[in-house]
Design a protein around this motif. Structure first.
Motif, PDB file in Angstrom:
ATOM      1  N   SER A  48       0.724  -1.272  -0.105  1.00 47.12           N
ATOM      2  CA  SER A  48       0.071  -0.071   0.152  1.00 47.12           C
ATOM      3  C   SER A  48       0.780   1.245  -0.146  1.00 47.12           C
ATOM      4  O   SER A  48       0.585   2.328  -0.693  1.00 47.12           O
ATOM      5  CB  SER A  48      -1.017  -0.070   1.206  1.00 47.12           C
ATOM      6  OG  SER A  48      -1.879  -1.043   1.072  1.00 47.12           O
ATOM      7  N   ARG A  49       2.014   1.108   0.692  1.00 53.58           N
ATOM      8  CA  ARG A  49       2.846   2.541   0.947  1.00 53.58           C
ATOM      9  C   ARG A  49       3.476   2.606  -0.395  1.00 53.58           C
ATOM     10  O   ARG A  49       3.746   3.708  -0.766  1.00 53.58           O
ATOM     11  CB  ARG A  49       3.772   2.307   2.240  1.00 53.58           C
ATOM     12  CG  ARG A  49       4.661   3.298   2.115  1.00 53.58           C
ATOM     13  CD  ARG A  49       4.117   4.771   2.296  1.00 53.58           C
ATOM     14  NE  ARG A  49       4.806   5.778   1.966  1.00 53.58           N
ATOM     15  CZ  ARG A  49       4.568   7.032   1.852  1.00 53.58           C
ATOM     16  NH1 ARG A  49       3.163   7.186   1.284  1.00 53.58           N
ATOM     17  NH2 ARG A  49       5.418   8.051   1.371  1.00 53.58           N
ATOM     18  N   ARG A  50       3.979   1.533  -1.141  1.00 46.19           N
ATOM     19  CA  ARG A  50       4.632   1.729  -2.255  1.00 46.19           C
ATOM     20  C   ARG A  50       3.775   2.249  -3.275  1.00 46.19           C
ATOM     21  O   ARG A  50       4.288   3.235  -4.243  1.00 46.19           O
ATOM     22  CB  ARG A  50       5.116   0.125  -2.757  1.00 46.19           C
ATOM     23  CG  ARG A  50       5.618   0.338  -4.172  1.00 46.19           C
ATOM     24  CD  ARG A  50       5.943  -1.246  -4.745  1.00 46.19           C
ATOM     25  NE  ARG A  50       4.591  -1.890  -4.987  1.00 46.19           N
ATOM     26  CZ  ARG A  50       4.438  -3.198  -5.189  1.00 46.19           C
ATOM     27  NH1 ARG A  50       5.458  -3.840  -5.264  1.00 46.19           N
ATOM     28  NH2 ARG A  50       3.503  -3.573  -5.504  1.00 46.19           N
ATOM     29  N   ASN A  51       2.397   1.855  -3.484  1.00 45.00           N
ATOM     30  CA  ASN A  51       1.557   2.143  -4.286  1.00 45.00           C
ATOM     31  C   ASN A  51       1.409   3.773  -4.085  1.00 45.00           C
ATOM     32  O   ASN A  51       1.273   4.518  -5.133  1.00 45.00           O
ATOM     33  CB  ASN A  51       0.242   1.462  -4.482  1.00 45.00           C
ATOM     34  CG  ASN A  51       0.379   0.126  -4.937  1.00 45.00           C
ATOM     35  OD1 ASN A  51       1.288  -0.215  -5.426  1.00 45.00           O
ATOM     36  ND2 ASN A  51      -0.601  -0.622  -4.437  1.00 45.00           N
ATOM     37  N   VAL A  76      10.488   4.012  -2.374  1.00 44.16           N
ATOM     38  CA  VAL A  76       9.948   2.877  -3.159  1.00 44.16           C
ATOM     39  C   VAL A  76      11.100   1.976  -3.604  1.00 44.16           C
ATOM     40  O   VAL A  76      10.683   0.844  -3.634  1.00 44.16           O
ATOM     41  CB  VAL A  76       9.098   3.608  -4.660  1.00 44.16           C
ATOM     42  CG1 VAL A  76       8.998   2.596  -5.637  1.00 44.16           C
ATOM     43  CG2 VAL A  76       7.980   4.597  -4.196  1.00 44.16           C
ATOM     44  N   ALA A  77      12.127   2.295  -3.882  1.00 38.28           N
ATOM     45  CA  ALA A  77      13.123   1.383  -4.426  1.00 38.28           C
ATOM     46  C   ALA A  77      13.428   0.641  -3.089  1.00 38.28           C
ATOM     47  O   ALA A  77      13.693  -0.696  -3.218  1.00 38.28           O
ATOM     48  CB  ALA A  77      14.333   2.207  -4.799  1.00 38.28           C
ATOM     49  N   ALA A  79      10.358  14.031  -4.822  1.00 37.35           N
ATOM     50  CA  ALA A  79      10.317  13.144  -5.861  1.00 37.35           C
ATOM     51  C   ALA A  79      11.494  12.147  -5.581  1.00 37.35           C
ATOM     52  O   ALA A  79      11.156  10.892  -5.675  1.00 37.35           O
ATOM     53  CB  ALA A  79      10.299  13.764  -7.238  1.00 37.35           C
ATOM     54  N   GLU A  80      12.766  12.652  -5.548  1.00 36.75           N
ATOM     55  CA  GLU A  80      14.046  11.894  -5.375  1.00 36.75           C
ATOM     56  C   GLU A  80      13.704  11.143  -3.965  1.00 36.75           C
ATOM     57  O   GLU A  80      14.097   9.776  -3.836  1.00 36.75           O
ATOM     58  CB  GLU A  80      15.321  12.690  -5.462  1.00 36.75           C
ATOM     59  CG  GLU A  80      15.374  13.076  -6.868  1.00 36.75           C
ATOM     60  CD  GLU A  80      15.558  11.907  -7.768  1.00 36.75           C
ATOM     61  OE1 GLU A  80      16.068  10.938  -7.659  1.00 36.75           O
ATOM     62  OE2 GLU A  80      14.872  12.277  -8.694  1.00 36.75           O
ATOM     63  N   LYS A  81      13.344  11.573  -3.002  1.00 34.57           N
ATOM     64  CA  LYS A  81      13.029  11.055  -1.824  1.00 34.57           C
ATOM     65  C   LYS A  81      11.937  10.034  -1.844  1.00 34.57           C
ATOM     66  O   LYS A  81      12.291   8.790  -1.198  1.00 34.57           O
ATOM     67  CB  LYS A  81      12.871  12.326  -0.797  1.00 34.57           C
ATOM     68  CG  LYS A  81      12.507  11.380   0.838  1.00 34.57           C
ATOM     69  CD  LYS A  81      12.208  12.460   1.379  1.00 34.57           C
ATOM     70  CE  LYS A  81      11.892  11.870   2.980  1.00 34.57           C
ATOM     71  NZ  LYS A  81      11.466  12.815   4.097  1.00 34.57           N
ATOM     72  N   LYS A  94       2.258   7.327  -6.525  1.00 36.52           N
ATOM     73  CA  LYS A  94       1.479   8.334  -6.830  1.00 36.52           C
ATOM     74  C   LYS A  94       2.040   9.827  -6.406  1.00 36.52           C
ATOM     75  O   LYS A  94       1.768  10.930  -7.027  1.00 36.52           O
ATOM     76  CB  LYS A  94      -0.050   8.283  -6.252  1.00 36.52           C
ATOM     77  CG  LYS A  94      -0.749   6.884  -6.979  1.00 36.52           C
ATOM     78  CD  LYS A  94      -2.114   6.829  -5.997  1.00 36.52           C
ATOM     79  CE  LYS A  94      -2.878   5.511  -6.749  1.00 36.52           C
ATOM     80  NZ  LYS A  94      -4.230   5.269  -6.257  1.00 36.52           N
ATOM     81  N   GLU A  95       2.547   9.618  -5.113  1.00 37.59           N
ATOM     82  CA  GLU A  95       3.149  10.898  -4.751  1.00 37.59           C
ATOM     83  C   GLU A  95       4.312  11.346  -5.705  1.00 37.59           C
ATOM     84  O   GLU A  95       4.589  12.642  -5.696  1.00 37.59           O
ATOM     85  CB  GLU A  95       3.563  10.905  -3.062  1.00 37.59           C
ATOM     86  CG  GLU A  95       2.407  10.523  -2.275  1.00 37.59           C
ATOM     87  CD  GLU A  95       2.791  10.223  -0.737  1.00 37.59           C
ATOM     88  OE1 GLU A  95       4.148  10.239  -0.621  1.00 37.59           O
ATOM     89  OE2 GLU A  95       1.934   9.638  -0.097  1.00 37.59           O
TER      90      GLU A  95
END
Length: 427
Positions: free
Chosen positions: A49-52, A77-78, A70-72, A56-57
């Motif tokens: 859920s957090r990855r998804n 996500v990585a 965005a980089e953070k 989007k963020e």
């Protein structure tokens, strides 16, 4: 196999049932393992859920030209993508551990099953017939068979080792007659469908009826990984595996006359003389597939069908209800039919009829659905011997022995013996 949801809601009932079977309580350890499993599932779901959400963020941050955010988020996500496979693998390992633990728990006895430690605590239900009244000395089956020239234990040992028998001549024909008589009676009069099933089965089939994983040492395995059936119950019950049946088509009743193969791993020193306990033997098996409401009545019916065989053979027997400590792994209740053997001066089991509830149905994922049911239910299964052919041969030889050493053929078997009325020593 028991349902972990049921165990969570009935922990005390499970431990009480295990205590009746002489086993240690397991509910606490099973529930703790299930809690770990559920936590790991939740952990993996939260990570997904957090990855998804973070993905989007990232888009929103880039739209606002917030490259640092965005980089953070990309780094987050990585990191989740790196950690998620390990979390999912851990959940699969715990789920497999729970599944294995559940697969080793015996079935829950019905309330009317007598509590006891072993066969000495079994309860006699009823008897039929009378013991033969003779003036001559009873003999054991192997004495009779060898004297008639119809049993060869030494020859079998040279070929195959211990716990094998060679039957010859009219004794061999008598065993064949018994099997055909049983099969004809059950199909023509008792409503069972005759099946010629595979004698070699896969792991899943053995698991479905409860032989695996706990009782592998009692089985014979081939070099390609298949198993020789210890009873046709395995093949017949698995006929409905992974199916959803229409309730109106139940019950299904199957019978088969097959060889059976058992290692007798736990029988060292027991019944080493004769053919009472063999690695290979013939048995006429009965299996019923029912709905939840019919299984108890079907148990009584199946037992009566097996009894009818002994009645027509004129063999004295008794029926006993097995106690919790003597009952099989998958059974909720079992009747043993014990035939009288004059040569041993005792009763010996010739049939065992068990009702298993949905224990095997759950392991096979075999279900049924009523017309008004939204969700399917697991089938109930029953199995019984109708009867063990080799033991029936033993009983006929010992109960129909004449003073001169010949054996009278029971009337019901005359059509299968070509009219031969008496087995005598071959010239």
């Amino acid at each position: 196999m028991l349902d972990i949801k049921w165990i969570r809601e009935n922990a005390d009932a499970l431990d009480a049932a295990l205590a009746k079977r002489g086993a240690h309580p397991l509910s606490a350890s099973l529930i703790a393992l299930d809690e770990t499993r559920r936590a790991l599932i939740q952990k993996a779901q939260d990570m997904q859920s957090r990855r998804n959400a973070a993905s989007k963020e990232i888009g929103a941050a880039m739209a606002q030209k917030d490259n640092a955010l965005a980089e953070k988020l990309k780094a987050e996500v990585a990191e989740i993508k790196t950690q998620l496979p390990a979390a999912e693998d851990e959940e699969r390992k715990v789920t497999a551990e729970l599944f294995d633990a559940l697969s080793r728990i015996p079935n829950i006895p019905l309330e009317d099953v007598p509590v006891g430690a072993d066969e000495s605590d079994n309860v006699e239900k009823h008897k039929w017939g009378t013991k033969p009244a003779w003036t001559h000395k009873p003999l054991e089956h192997y004495e009779i068979g060898e004297a008639l020239g119809g049993m060869d234990f030494e020859g079998a040992a040279r070929i195959s080792g211990s716990r094998f028998t060679i039957l010859k001549g009219q004794v061999a024909r008598l065993e064949r007659a018994l099997g055909q008589f049983m099969l004809d009676t059950h199909t023509q009069e008792h409503g069972y469908i005759e099946v010629q099933p595979p004698l070699l089965v896969r792991d899943d089939a053995m698991f479905g009826t409860g032989q695996l994983p706990k009782f592998a040492e009692d089985l014979f395995r081939t070099t390609d990984g298949r198993w020789l059936i210890p009873t046709a119950e395995v093949s017949l019950t698995n006929l409905v595996r992974e199916e959803i049946l229409a309730q109106e088509k139940l019950p299904l009743r199957f019978t088969a006359l097959t060889p059976c193969f058992r290692s007798e791993a736990g029988s060292a020193g027991r019944d080493t003389r004769g053919m009472l306990r063999q690695h290979q033997f013939m048995k006429c098996e009965l299996v019923s597939i029912t709905d939840a409401e019919s299984s108890i009545d079907e148990h009584e019916r199946m037992t009566a069908c097996a009894e009818e065989i002994l009645k027509r053979l004129g063999l004295h027997y008794r029926v006993v209800t097995l106690c919790t400590g003597d009952m099989g792994f998958g059974a909720r209740k079992t009747y043993d039919i014990e035939v009288w053997l004059p040569g041993q001066d005792t009763y010996r089991e010739i049939s065992s009829c068990s009702v298993c509830g949905d224990f095997q149905g759950r392991r096979m994922n075999a279900r049924y659905r009523g017309k008004d049911d939204k969700n399917p239910k697991f089938v109930h299964t029953l199995n019984g011997s109708g009867t063990a052919v080799g033991r029936a041969l033993i009983a006929v030889l010992e109960n129909y022995l004449n003073e001169d050493g010949s054996v009278t053929v029971p009337d019901v078997l005359l059509p299968y013996m070509g009219g031969l009325k008496k087995i005598e020593k071959a010239d």
